[in-house]
Design an enzyme around this catalytic site. Structure first.
Site, PDB file in Angstrom:
ATOM      1  N   GLU A 114       0.797  -1.223   0.000  1.00 58.26           N
ATOM      2  CA  GLU A 114       0.000   0.000   0.000  1.00 58.26           C
ATOM      3  C   GLU A 114       0.834   1.279   0.000  1.00 58.26           C
ATOM      4  OE1 GLU A 114      -3.133   0.175  -0.464  1.00 58.26           O
ATOM      5  OE2 GLU A 114      -3.721  -1.925  -0.191  1.00 58.26           O
ATOM      6  N   SER A 424     -54.827  -4.625  -9.959  1.00 60.51           N
ATOM      7  CA  SER A 424     -55.536  -3.444 -10.459  1.00 60.51           C
ATOM      8  C   SER A 424     -55.083  -2.131  -9.829  1.00 60.51           C
ATOM      9  CB  SER A 424     -57.036  -3.613 -10.229  1.00 60.51           C
ATOM     10  OG  SER A 424     -57.534  -4.680 -11.020  1.00 60.51           O
TER      11      SER A 424
END
Length: 937
Positions: A114, A424
């Protein structure tokens, strides 16, 4: 060979020590120059205040930092709308270890991969910043390349978002530099190794070791250390559970770097590379979460995702794009959700705990008689979900994801995690409200009839001609199906996308969506937000359920501003609300008897095939509530009233003591006089029309626009209309010939569409300047339609006709744009005067109608003017019949007569598709196999 290599390493180490002071000094000077340059850029480009704000914010965060910030994982606290604590999300599996307990191999591995200059820089690496700066310029402010030091990564994880923008990078550098002055390198590395994300909810090296290997980090081998160190670079890509091969590949790179930098010997390197990695992950125990808590954590995660720059999508071109999106979504969601659960956040929700309790009680009480349990889970088979939204703010005030049980936790939150066929209750959003925006009224009539491959009604019959208002109240299926077929399902789906419905897929592009036929369906939360949009006259507010999010440094990460987005025309939305009032008041309404006793209400019921899903949706001016009832594995139910009963029981409770009021009527709707025969409306003069009706302003605007365009057209002679009807059988015969030659139905339809468009072009005439734009647009549409025709011979014939019209219109345009002044000759006596031609009124091009006739209530479709006949050329006959002239015009000097030739046959016209008569949708529906779990009502 090995001795020589170690000698080189020792020389390099001595060289680094000698140059350390020089490098640190030079980097400090250059770093100060870089920061000064950023400030200078800010001044030059007018961002002085912005740069100063970044610096001040960085200082504020540093002042709030102490050792406890890194060592103590504070709980994430969730509050209700009054600020009371609902839940403290505690950390159960987090382990912090100090530097002396951290193996040197762990520290060396992190530094090697890193930040190999970690012990030398002052919190930021000038080389990496320079590289990132170059990328910043190349990508116009977006950071696409890493290069952060360990200190910067600690700052990013602990205090900043992960988004890659230059402001975050500047703030990161400033805080990192200040941290290096406050803490030693040893402390910073300790903080880093205890706070970095190792994926799957593991933060810190000790937690990661116990998560993946079920042992302490001090017992890890070099290979296992490198394996874990590989994860933080990208916890999704290097996830050991899902992408172990990626993790192993990066492990090997880390071991190589450790060996190259002298942290491990060649022998250690070979042994570590050869070691097989075997995961040993114990099962984690999770504390059950209530429905309001799980919703709050999910919503907060999505908000942080947006802060990170994630772009949410609600429509996809294909499933490959969709699946790729959801992979990216899930990876980031899991990462940030775990981060919130680890602690350090304060989440202020919009949940009203009193209403939350009442909603849960209504669900439990109304379903109390249904005690059958699932043999595997122990949960009640019949479940329910419900959501309530405050219509004044758009806030979610109550959310229930299932029934509660004393003997077992029912934590699955069906309210926002379960997607079911909406039946619906979807009709107002994809059929009726869009129809009101396109020139239809509540009194517009359509025919309830049998449709090939279309839906049937719940009442198992067809009632013929009915108004849209009655169709909604009876929950008729055939009429919304016709509407979506007419307007196009893709366009209707766009309304749901605007309201952020998340599970719309390419396969949903079918008219069955009109009655709830979706691939995956919708959630209760989505339906509640949609009905609240109607209650707010078409304005949508995203139902996050979150008021504010604050992090451990007291930085406000999000504050709800209740932004409104216009989805439907306000007049059309209000008309939909007015129609929905009748569902609970009309004797034949499907919600009859379930309205509220002392409150104006608009409701809609819904069921799916075989009653597998039961819905009740409704709203007052104050609150919207949607209720779903069904089983987790869809199964038919005999009792279809339970959703209505839950809704009615709960809504009566929360409206107790509230004075009734009607819905607020917007400016874009009013009562107008209407012609019962034609559907024409007028705001002031009744014209003898005694009837007044609620009419959206958009309807009136469409009517006025149509009238303005109609001034340029003439009434089409009945004889010409009759001629078109005669031509229709010839068109059908031609299509049959195409199909017999191997053309598919789709190809025949494409040819028909192109011929229809071409017929419009053949009718077009340029008589004045204003006609040119219309003709040019028409030419583009015709050309696109012809290009879509797949049969080469048909396409060539169409292009022949097209080119002929282009040349004709080009000449007409040239006459308008470049008029030639000429002398008017004396009238010449010609034999033509001996012939008495029939009187034919001159015609002008028909522009596209703004309001289809069926939409404004007329019984006959508007006639379409046929194309003008080709001008006949003179024949060597005693008494030729000339073309009748509408009006004498100045003519140039007589030109020599052309050579006589046979009279050409009139071009065969293809009659454009007429709009269907009121209530008659012509587009065929999907096959029976495509209609699954559709709306029964």
């Amino acid at each position: 060979m090995r001795k020589q290599r170690m000698k080189v390493k020792r020389q390099n180490k001595r060289k680094r020590k000698v140059n350390k002071i020089v490098k640190v000094t030079s980097w400090t000077i250059l770093s100060l120059f870089l920061i000064g340059l950023l400030v200078l850029i800010g001044l030059v480009f007018g961002y002085k205040e912005h740069v100063a704000a970044i610096y001040d914010e960085a200082n504020r965060k540093v002042e709030a930092i102490n050792e406890g910030t890194f060592k103590n994982k504070t709980e994430t606290i969730i509050h209700d709308d009054q600020g009371n604590v609902i839940k403290k999300v505690a950390v159960h599996d987090y382990f912090y270890i100090e530097d002396k307990a951290i193996k040197s191999d762990i520290k060396n591995a992190v530094i090697a991969i890193e930040d190999e200059r970690f012990m030398e820089h002052e919190g930021y690496d000038l080389r990496a910043i320079t590289r990132a700066g170059v990328e910043l310029i190349k990508n116009k402010g977006a950071i696409t390349q890493g290069g952060s030091t360990i200190t910067q990564q600690l700052v990013k994880v602990q205090f900043l978002s992960l988004d890659k923008i230059y402001t975050r990078k500047i703030e990161e550098v400033i805080i990192a530099a200040k941290l290096e002055k406050r803490y030693t390198k040893v402390q910073i590395l300790e903080f880093y190794l205890n706070n970095i994300n190792y994926g799957n909810g593991a933060y810190g090296i000790e937690t990661a070791s116990k998560t993946y290997f079920n042992k302490s980090s001090k017992d890890l081998t070099v290979s296992e250390v490198a394996f874990l160190t590989a994860i933080p670079n990208n916890p999704s890509v290097y996830n050991p559970v899902r992408n172990k091969d990626n993790t192993l590949e990066r492990r090997d790179l880390i071991l190589f770097k450790m060996n190259d930098l002298g942290y491990i010997t060649d022998r250690q390197y070979k042994e570590a590379i050869a070691q097989e990695i075997v995961l040993n992950m114990p099962e984690k125990e999770y504390e059950p979460e209530t429905y309001e808590v799980s919703f709050a954590l999910s919503s907060a995660t999505k908000i942080l995702m947006e802060n990170e720059g994630f772009k949410f999508k609600y429509s996809f071109e294909d499933n490959e794009e969709r699946l790729s999106y959801w992979d990216e979504y899930n990876d980031l969601f899991l990462q940030l959700n775990k981060k919130i659960r680890i602690g350090g956040y304060t989440i202020h929700t919009t949940i009203d705990m009193e209403k939350q309790k009442m909603l849960q009680e209504s669900v439990n009480q109304q379903l109390a008689d249904f005690t059958e349990k699932d043999t595997k889970t122990g949960l009640y088979k019949l479940q329910s979900a419900s959501v309530t939204i405050d219509n004044q703010t758009g806030d979610v005030v109550a959310i229930v994801g299932g029934r509660t049980q004393e003997d077992i936790s029912n934590t699955y939150n069906r309210a926002f995690l379960s997607f079911r066929q909406p039946g619906s209750i979807i009709k107002p959003f994809v059929a009726y409200t869009p129809a009101f925006e396109r020139g239809m009224l509540a009194t517009s009539q359509m025919t309830d009839k049998s449709i090939k491959n279309g839906p049937v009604n719940a009442y198992r019959s067809y009632r013929g001609l009915m108004t849209l208002r009655e169709a909604v109240e009876r929950s008729t299926n055939t009429i919304p199906f016709q509407l979506v077929s007419k307007y196009g399902p893709k366009e209707m789906l766009s309304y749901l996308e605007d309201m952020k419905f998340t599970n719309i897929v390419p396969e949903d592009n079918s008219a069955v969506i009109a009655i709830g036929g979706f691939t995956y369906g919708t959630s209760t939360l989505e339906m509640a937000s949609a009905y609240s949009t109607l209650a707010n006259n078409g304005e949508y507010v995203q139902p996050t359920g979150i008021q504010k999010i604050v992090d451990v440094t007291n930085t406000v990460l999000y504050e709800n501003e209740h932004e409104k987005e216009r989805v439907y025309d306000s007049g059309s939305a209000y008309l939909m609300t007015d129609v929905l009032k009748g569902v609970s008041t009309k004797s034949y309404g499907t919600g009859k008897g379930y309205g509220l006793s002392d409150m104006t209400v608009a409701v809609k019921t819904g069921t799916t095939n075989n009653n597998k899903d039961i819905w009740m949706a409704g709203y007052t001016p104050f609150y919207t509530t949607v209720v779903w009832v069904g089983e987790d594995i869809p199964k038919s139910m005999s009792n279809t009233r339970k959703a209505k009963e839950i809704w009615n029981d709960y809504m009566e409770k929360i409206h107790k003591g509230i004075k009734d009021q009607d819905f607020i009527k917007p400016d874009r709707i009013s009562y107008m006089y209407i012609n019962p025969k034609t559907g024409e409306v007028d705001k002031h003069d009744n014209h003898g029309w005694w009837k007044k009706e609620l009419v959206p302003e958009i309807y009136f605007e469409l009517q006025q626009s149509k009238k303005a365009e109609a001034k340029q057209t003439k009434e089409i002679p009945k004889a010409e209309v009759k001629k078109e009807k005669v031509e229709e059988p010839r068109v059908k015969e031609k299509r049959k010939e195409l199909e017999s030659d191997g053309a598919t139905k789709e190809e025949s339809n494409l040819e028909k569409n192109a011929s229809s468009a071409l017929a419009d072009l053949e009718r077009a005439v340029i008589r004045e300047q204003s006609d040119i734009a219309y003709v040019e647009n028409l030419k583009v549409k015709v050309k696109e339609a012809i290009e879509n025709v797949k049969l080469p011979t048909v396409r060539e014939n169409l292009y022949t006709r097209y080119n002929k019209q282009v040349n004709r219109l080009k000449a007409e345009r040239n006459k308008i744009e470049n008029p030639i002044p000429v002398e008017v000759p004396k009238p010449v006596e010609e034999k033509v005067k001996e012939v008495k031609p029939k009187e034919v009124k001159p015609t002008e091009p028909v522009t596209k109608p703004i309001i289809p006739e069926e939409d404004i209530g007329t019984t006959q479709p508007e006639p379409i003017e046929p194309a003008p006949k080709p001008e006949p050329k003179p024949k060597p006959e005693p008494k030729p019949e000339p073309e009748p002239k509408p009006k004498p015009k100045p003519e140039p000097k007589p030109e020599p007569k052309p050579e006589p030739e046979p009279k050409p046959k009139p071009v065969e016209e293809v009659k454009p598709e007429e709009p269907p008569a009121a209530g008659e949708g012509e587009e065929e529906g999907p096959s029976d196999s495509d209609i699954n779990d559709l709306g029964n009502e």
